[in-house]
Structures are given as structure tokens and as C-alpha cells.
Design an enzyme around this catalytic site. Sequence first.
Site, short mmCIF file in Angstrom:
data_model
loop_
_atom_site.label_atom_id
_atom_site.label_comp_id
_atom_site.label_asym_id
_atom_site.label_seq_id
_atom_site.Cartn_x
_atom_site.Cartn_y
_atom_site.Cartn_z
N HIS A 108 0.84 -1.19 0.00
CA HIS A 108 0.00 0.00 0.00
C HIS A 108 0.88 1.25 0.00
O HIS A 108 1.98 1.25 0.54
CB HIS A 108 -0.89 0.03 1.24
CG HIS A 108 -1.89 -1.08 1.27
ND1 HIS A 108 -3.00 -1.12 0.46
CD2 HIS A 108 -1.93 -2.22 2.02
CE1 HIS A 108 -3.69 -2.21 0.70
NE2 HIS A 108 -3.07 -2.90 1.64
N CYS A 124 -0.27 2.65 -4.44
CA CYS A 124 -1.08 3.81 -4.80
C CYS A 124 -0.24 5.08 -4.66
O CYS A 124 0.60 5.19 -3.76
CB CYS A 124 -2.29 3.91 -3.88
SG CYS A 124 -3.50 2.58 -4.08
#
EC number: 3.4.22.34
Length: 466
Positions: A161, A203
Site C-alpha cells: 500500500h 497507490c
Amino acid sequence: MSSLGHLLVLVFLYVLLFYSADSRKPQVLHDTGSSEDGAKGTRWAVLIAGSSYYYNYRHQADICHAYQVLRKGGLKDENIIVFMYDDIAFNPENPRPGVIINRPDGGDVYEGVPKDYTKEAVNVKNFYNVILGNESGITGGSGKVVKSGPNDSIFIYYADHGAPGLLSMPDGEDIHAKDFIKVLEKMHKLKRYKKMVIYVEACESGSMFEGILKTNLNILAVTASNATESSFGIYCGGENPPPPPEYDGVCLGDTFSVSWLEDSDLHDMSKETLKKQYQIVKRRTGPDAEPGTSSHVSRFGSKALLKDYLVSYIGTNPENENFTSAGFTASPISTSSSVNTRDIPLLYLKSKIQRSPMESPERQELQKKLFEEMNHRRQIDQNIVDILKLSLKQTNVLDLLISTRTKGQPLVDDWDCFKTLVNSFKNHCGATMDYGLKYTGALANICNMGVDVKQTVSAIEHACAH
């Protein structure tokens, strides 16, 4: 001319042709160690899966697959360092105990993967010390570090992430963009490498390098997304062929990662340049799809490295030597089956609810968890709006929810301000990488507008007090 003369002429022509052909072969870096004149170097690789928990299956699958690519490519275990929490292969939820796959019809990629740094040893401090070669700074794990020198190449691949300016680690401490760049600059100053390639699956991963990675460090960074968008999971169900039904609720891979890994599985890396793979991966990741269904693969740093052959960093599988790309065009991955990585925890819970017996305590507990997660996300959405209003003393703040910086600019100028606000947002609002930290671009905007840090921390405490 005598027969002997004819023979000598033929031998001369053969030798001339041999050396001429040899000189046209791609010049690659071998991992055989430095030669006496220091002309050759060693290939080093550091692989990092920064997550834990079974619903993040894909990150460790990506990393294990990368290890298999490197080993088949000729890199030695002593030159590959792996960070992963290692809670997937033998997780009670794993339908194939001891096995991890990275594609629906794929084989086991977990077998043989070294467990250099697992569990609590997967942390920012160890990562920095490993790439700096600082054995004394390591806590836990195998203690293996990158012992590189000025003739060596380094390949770093991270999957997990991310958020604007951040990459996650399992212990909750994040890799901050500016800190990471400082470590890379220190490595360059200490002449710990000749060339370096960094692939990042996360991301907003472009924000880790945009405007802050200098072009004179001999480093090329390739990211799954630009500085303001999410990356996507793949092989989550819905495509053809579908993942095995027992994997319902998780994604087997990430779109960017699967793209470069499957390309490396197939091609001869002594004939494929970094530029070629970048183009293939960019196309497969699907930048021309509908907004919100794919990400824009991006690159930063030294453009000169684009002409390098991938064999210099990840090796090449001898079995691919005769592969020909004539007439071969990699097709984009279907974005209809890709999932925004921040929605995967919800996909996981919904899938478990569907598989649990009606009216069972298990189903009720799962429904409660899903309800709490949705409520928490709505609360975070409101928190960040309130923080912006309180700190900026404005009412119209919706345009500031993501970074307002233009392309080529760093996320923030005052990184100390940014770090302080991020930590406060995490501590007081419960923001995590799964969702809440997607708003760190808004915190960067506050820093860039020159608002007093203490004033903003107070606004964060007030907005999240209830």
C-alpha cells in the site's frame, strides 16, 4: 595462390566475422563478481512486501514471483534479500497450505524463497540499513545486507500500500519519500552502486519520486501509478480464465507487478531494454481505460538507463533465449476485473459473508466488521474536510482533498511539516494505509499554504476528538 594460402585467408575471414559479431552483442553486467581491473560488477536485488494479513495476499505473491524471476535469471541467493511478513503461505485461510500463486493458472512461487526478514523484522529501519550495507544497524532477520560497490547494479522492488509521499510497512511506520531519497543520495555519495533500478507497486507511488529524485544519481524509478491516483489489484475474479474459486475474495496479483513479471517470464532479458519493458507494462496496465479503472505507469530519474538491457539488473532465463517477439504484442489486462486496491479489504469481507451460513454467528460477526469499516471510512472522509476547514479557515475545501501540485513538482516543500501532520492524522483519527492515508495529499496542501503546524495539529485533534 597455394592451398595453404587459401586456407589462411579463410581462417582470417572466419576470425574477423566472429569478433565482428561478438562486438555487436548487448554489453551486459554479470554477477560473477568484480574482475581484477574492476570492470565487472555484481547484481544485487532487494524485494519488499510491505503488508501483512491474508486479504493482502497479492503483495507477497508479487514478491515471491519476482524472486523466481531473479533466480531463473541467474542471480544468486547471496545477492537477493527478501522482506516479507510471511503470514500468507501457511495462513489458515490459504486454500493451498505452503503454496502461493500469482496468476490463476500459475504454479507455486513460494518454494525456495529466502526468509531474510519476516514478521517484526520487516520495518523501515532494517530496509534502510540493508541497502546501505550497515550490518550493525540491523535488528532481527538474517542480517544479510547489500555489500555492493561502485561497479555493482542494484534492483529494488517494493509491493504494498502507498499514499501521497508514503509507502507502508507492516509495523505501522511508513517509508517517507524524502527520507528514502536521502538514503539513495547517501548511497550515491558512498559509491555503493554503479546503476540502480527501482520498481514500486503502490497507490500514488509517483509521489515518492516526482520533483525530488535527481537525474544525476544513475537511478531509474518506475512506479505503478502517478502521484495522485490509485493502483489496482488483478486476478480478483470476473475475468477469463477466472482465479480458482477457493481464492474468492482476494486478488492474486497487482496489475503493474503482474505486467512486468509476466513479461520477464517470457522474454529474453538480454535483448529487452528497460525502455521496452516500460512501454509494454505501461500499455498492459491500461492508461487509456475509463478513469478510475487503471493507473498511469510513470518513470523518474535517469533517462539514460532506459537503454540498458534488463539482464544487467534481473538476469535472464536461458530458456527464453530463442523467444522471438516478431508479431507479438502484449495485450492490455482487462480493467473490468481490476479492483482499486483500497476496495480490496471490502471485497474480502463481502466474499466471506457470502460464503458463511445464513444467520450464523460467523456471518453476523463479518457483517459487523464490514459495517464498522464502512462507518470508519465515512468518518475519515468527514474528518479530513473538517481539518481543512478548521486549519485554513475556509468553507469551500473540496478541491484540496488531493494534492494541488502540478506535474514535476514535489508533493510538499516542508517535509517536516508533512511528517508531523501525517503522524497526528494517524494517531488522532485512526487513519491507515488501507484507506484514510489517501488524504495525505490534503495535509501536504496545508503545509504548502504555510499554515502554522501547531494550529493544524490542534485542528486535527479537534476534528477527530469525537
